[in-house]
Design a protein around this motif. Sequence first.
Motif, PDB file in Angstrom:
ATOM      1  N   GLN A  19      48.391 -36.659  17.997  1.00  0.00           N
ATOM      2  CA  GLN A  19      49.074 -35.506  18.570  1.00  0.00           C
ATOM      3  C   GLN A  19      48.251 -34.230  18.399  1.00  0.00           C
ATOM      4  O   GLN A  19      48.144 -33.417  19.323  1.00  0.00           O
ATOM      5  N   PHE A  20      47.684 -34.058  17.214  1.00  0.00           N
ATOM      6  CA  PHE A  20      46.864 -32.876  16.947  1.00  0.00           C
ATOM      7  C   PHE A  20      45.659 -32.831  17.888  1.00  0.00           C
ATOM      8  O   PHE A  20      45.342 -31.786  18.476  1.00  0.00           O
ATOM      9  N   THR A  21      45.017 -33.967  18.087  1.00  0.00           N
ATOM     10  CA  THR A  21      43.825 -34.033  18.943  1.00  0.00           C
ATOM     11  C   THR A  21      44.160 -33.724  20.397  1.00  0.00           C
ATOM     12  O   THR A  21      43.456 -32.956  21.068  1.00  0.00           O
ATOM     13  N   VAL A  22      45.245 -34.320  20.886  1.00  0.00           N
ATOM     14  CA  VAL A  22      45.628 -34.077  22.280  1.00  0.00           C
ATOM     15  C   VAL A  22      46.025 -32.611  22.481  1.00  0.00           C
ATOM     16  O   VAL A  22      45.687 -32.004  23.504  1.00  0.00           O
ATOM     17  N   CYS A  23      46.713 -32.039  21.513  1.00  0.00           N
ATOM     18  CA  CYS A  23      47.091 -30.624  21.603  1.00  0.00           C
ATOM     19  C   CYS A  23      45.858 -29.735  21.692  1.00  0.00           C
ATOM     20  O   CYS A  23      45.821 -28.793  22.488  1.00  0.00           O
ATOM     21  N   LEU A  24      44.848 -30.030  20.877  1.00  0.00           N
ATOM     22  CA  LEU A  24      43.607 -29.253  20.949  1.00  0.00           C
ATOM     23  C   LEU A  24      42.968 -29.381  22.329  1.00  0.00           C
ATOM     24  O   LEU A  24      42.456 -28.403  22.880  1.00  0.00           O
ATOM     25  N   GLY A  25      43.003 -30.594  22.893  1.00  0.00           N
ATOM     26  CA  GLY A  25      42.452 -30.795  24.230  1.00  0.00           C
ATOM     27  C   GLY A  25      43.207 -29.993  25.273  1.00  0.00           C
ATOM     28  O   GLY A  25      42.601 -29.381  26.167  1.00  0.00           O
ATOM     29  N   GLN A  26      44.536 -29.972  25.178  1.00  0.00           N
ATOM     30  CA  GLN A  26      45.342 -29.206  26.125  1.00  0.00           C
ATOM     31  C   GLN A  26      45.081 -27.715  26.001  1.00  0.00           C
ATOM     32  O   GLN A  26      44.969 -27.001  27.009  1.00  0.00           O
ATOM     33  N   LEU A  27      44.983 -27.232  24.767  1.00  0.00           N
ATOM     34  CA  LEU A  27      44.724 -25.806  24.548  1.00  0.00           C
ATOM     35  C   LEU A  27      43.334 -25.417  25.037  1.00  0.00           C
ATOM     36  O   LEU A  27      43.149 -24.357  25.641  1.00  0.00           O
ATOM     37  N   TYR A  28      42.355 -26.289  24.799  1.00  0.00           N
ATOM     38  CA  TYR A  28      41.003 -26.030  25.290  1.00  0.00           C
ATOM     39  C   TYR A  28      40.997 -25.957  26.821  1.00  0.00           C
ATOM     40  O   TYR A  28      40.383 -25.062  27.407  1.00  0.00           O
ATOM     41  N   GLY A  29      41.696 -26.900  27.459  1.00  0.00           N
ATOM     42  CA  GLY A  29      41.776 -26.893  28.915  1.00  0.00           C
ATOM     43  C   GLY A  29      42.409 -25.622  29.444  1.00  0.00           C
ATOM     44  O   GLY A  29      41.950 -25.048  30.445  1.00  0.00           O
ATOM     45  N   CYS A  30      43.466 -25.153  28.781  1.00  0.00           N
ATOM     46  CA  CYS A  30      44.129 -23.914  29.205  1.00  0.00           C
ATOM     47  C   CYS A  30      43.212 -22.713  29.031  1.00  0.00           C
ATOM     48  O   CYS A  30      43.184 -21.815  29.885  1.00  0.00           O
ATOM     49  N   LEU A  31      42.465 -22.678  27.930  1.00  0.00           N
ATOM     50  CA  LEU A  31      41.524 -21.577  27.717  1.00  0.00           C
ATOM     51  C   LEU A  31      40.474 -21.539  28.823  1.00  0.00           C
ATOM     52  O   LEU A  31      40.193 -20.477  29.388  1.00  0.00           O
ATOM     53  N   VAL A  32      39.899 -22.692  29.141  1.00  0.00           N
ATOM     54  CA  VAL A  32      38.902 -22.755  30.218  1.00  0.00           C
ATOM     55  C   VAL A  32      39.536 -22.320  31.537  1.00  0.00           C
ATOM     56  O   VAL A  32      38.939 -21.555  32.312  1.00  0.00           O
ATOM     57  N   TYR A  33      40.751 -22.775  31.778  1.00  0.00           N
ATOM     58  CA  TYR A  33      41.467 -22.469  33.017  1.00  0.00           C
ATOM     59  C   TYR A  33      41.642 -20.962  33.198  1.00  0.00           C
ATOM     60  O   TYR A  33      41.321 -20.406  34.253  1.00  0.00           O
ATOM     61  N   PHE A  34      42.132 -20.290  32.165  1.00  0.00           N
ATOM     62  CA  PHE A  34      42.409 -18.858  32.277  1.00  0.00           C
ATOM     63  C   PHE A  34      41.135 -18.023  32.196  1.00  0.00           C
ATOM     64  O   PHE A  34      40.998 -17.026  32.915  1.00  0.00           O
ATOM     65  N   ILE A  35      40.205 -18.404  31.346  1.00  0.00           N
ATOM     66  CA  ILE A  35      38.980 -17.618  31.208  1.00  0.00           C
ATOM     67  C   ILE A  35      38.132 -17.681  32.477  1.00  0.00           C
ATOM     68  O   ILE A  35      37.599 -16.662  32.934  1.00  0.00           O
ATOM     69  N   THR A  36      38.012 -18.872  33.071  1.00  0.00           N
ATOM     70  CA  THR A  36      37.233 -18.972  34.314  1.00  0.00           C
ATOM     71  C   THR A  36      37.907 -18.198  35.448  1.00  0.00           C
ATOM     72  O   THR A  36      37.222 -17.626  36.299  1.00  0.00           O
ATOM     73  N   ALA A  37      39.234 -18.154  35.458  1.00  0.00           N
ATOM     74  CA  ALA A  37      39.937 -17.361  36.473  1.00  0.00           C
ATOM     75  C   ALA A  37      39.590 -15.884  36.325  1.00  0.00           C
ATOM     76  O   ALA A  37      39.345 -15.177  37.305  1.00  0.00           O
ATOM     77  N   TYR A  38      39.567 -15.423  35.080  1.00  0.00           N
ATOM     78  CA  TYR A  38      39.218 -14.023  34.816  1.00  0.00           C
ATOM     79  C   TYR A  38      37.773 -13.733  35.224  1.00  0.00           C
ATOM     80  O   TYR A  38      37.485 -12.736  35.901  1.00  0.00           O
ATOM     81  N   LEU A  39      36.864 -14.612  34.842  1.00  0.00           N
ATOM     82  CA  LEU A  39      35.444 -14.397  35.143  1.00  0.00           C
ATOM     83  C   LEU A  39      35.160 -14.469  36.639  1.00  0.00           C
ATOM     84  O   LEU A  39      34.221 -13.830  37.130  1.00  0.00           O
ATOM     85  N   ASP A  40      35.967 -15.242  37.367  1.00  0.00           N
ATOM     86  CA  ASP A  40      35.762 -15.391  38.809  1.00  0.00           C
ATOM     87  C   ASP A  40      36.458 -14.305  39.633  1.00  0.00           C
ATOM     88  O   ASP A  40      36.421 -14.337  40.861  1.00  0.00           O
ATOM     89  N   GLY A  41      37.101 -13.363  38.980  1.00  0.00           N
ATOM     90  CA  GLY A  41      37.671 -12.240  39.713  1.00  0.00           C
ATOM     91  C   GLY A  41      39.171 -12.090  39.656  1.00  0.00           C
ATOM     92  O   GLY A  41      39.721 -11.091  40.120  1.00  0.00           O
ATOM     93  N   PHE A  42      39.867 -13.088  39.127  1.00  0.00           N
ATOM     94  CA  PHE A  42      41.318 -12.961  38.922  1.00  0.00           C
ATOM     95  C   PHE A  42      42.042 -12.587  40.217  1.00  0.00           C
ATOM     96  O   PHE A  42      42.909 -11.706  40.240  1.00  0.00           O
ATOM     97  N   ASN A  43      41.706 -13.264  41.321  1.00  0.00           N
ATOM     98  CA  ASN A  43      42.316 -12.902  42.617  1.00  0.00           C
ATOM     99  C   ASN A  43      42.680 -14.151  43.418  1.00  0.00           C
ATOM    100  O   ASN A  43      42.349 -14.277  44.590  1.00  0.00           O
ATOM    101  N   PHE A  44      43.392 -15.075  42.764  1.00  0.00           N
ATOM    102  CA  PHE A  44      43.643 -16.371  43.397  1.00  0.00           C
ATOM    103  C   PHE A  44      45.106 -16.602  43.783  1.00  0.00           C
ATOM    104  O   PHE A  44      45.479 -17.708  44.135  1.00  0.00           O
ATOM    105  N   TRP A  45      45.946 -15.593  43.708  1.00  0.00           N
ATOM    106  CA  TRP A  45      47.362 -15.775  44.033  1.00  0.00           C
ATOM    107  C   TRP A  45      47.754 -14.875  45.195  1.00  0.00           C
ATOM    108  O   TRP A  45      47.180 -13.816  45.426  1.00  0.00           O
TER     109      TRP A  45
END
Length: 217
Positions: free
Chosen positions: A147-173
Amino acid sequence: MGHPHPYAPAELHLPGFAPLQLSQGQILVPYLGTSIFVVLAVWLISGKCGGRLSKTDRWLMCWWAFTGLTHIIIEGTFVFTPNFFSKQSPTYFDEVWKEYSKGDSRYVARDPATVTVEGITAVLEGPASLLAVYAIASRKSYSHILQFTVCLGQLYGCLVYFITAYLDGFNFWTSPFYFWAYFIGANSSWIVIPILIAMRSWKKICATFQAEKVKTK
């Protein structure tokens, strides 16, 4: 020639785009209804484990079943259906992703970083989440480590998801509604809940090692 698309930015090129055939309600109601059914089914089934499971464990089984099926079925269809936005006879899942793309057009644009994150999530974290359901029900020794490992994977994925959105201009909605409902709202559960589960599993793992140290003294 495709139809004009409803996504942001307006200059996004989507050759062969086919408009949505289902309404927002026709997409969300089956998804929410199925999710509630899965949670209720797991809750009821977990209650027949002879009282061995706490309510917290039963709720965790519900969460892992829901998130595992979401990763495999919903996110998996996105990863392995690159032409979902142009299909003239779309499936329900094609429509899900065309709708969700109103909150994040990187999906309909097949952004490489987004496809990669979702691919890892669907192929690795999805099955691992379902394994967590079994591990909790069977009281396996690896339950909290998993459970701990999968949670870390999910959190890492969310960080990449939001950070790349910010770096790419934050204009996707397309509007503030889709930003808050889809981009933020639909993803917040995979930040808050994994943090809470990771903290709980960390404490359980530490307590186990501490007890083992006391035994060996």
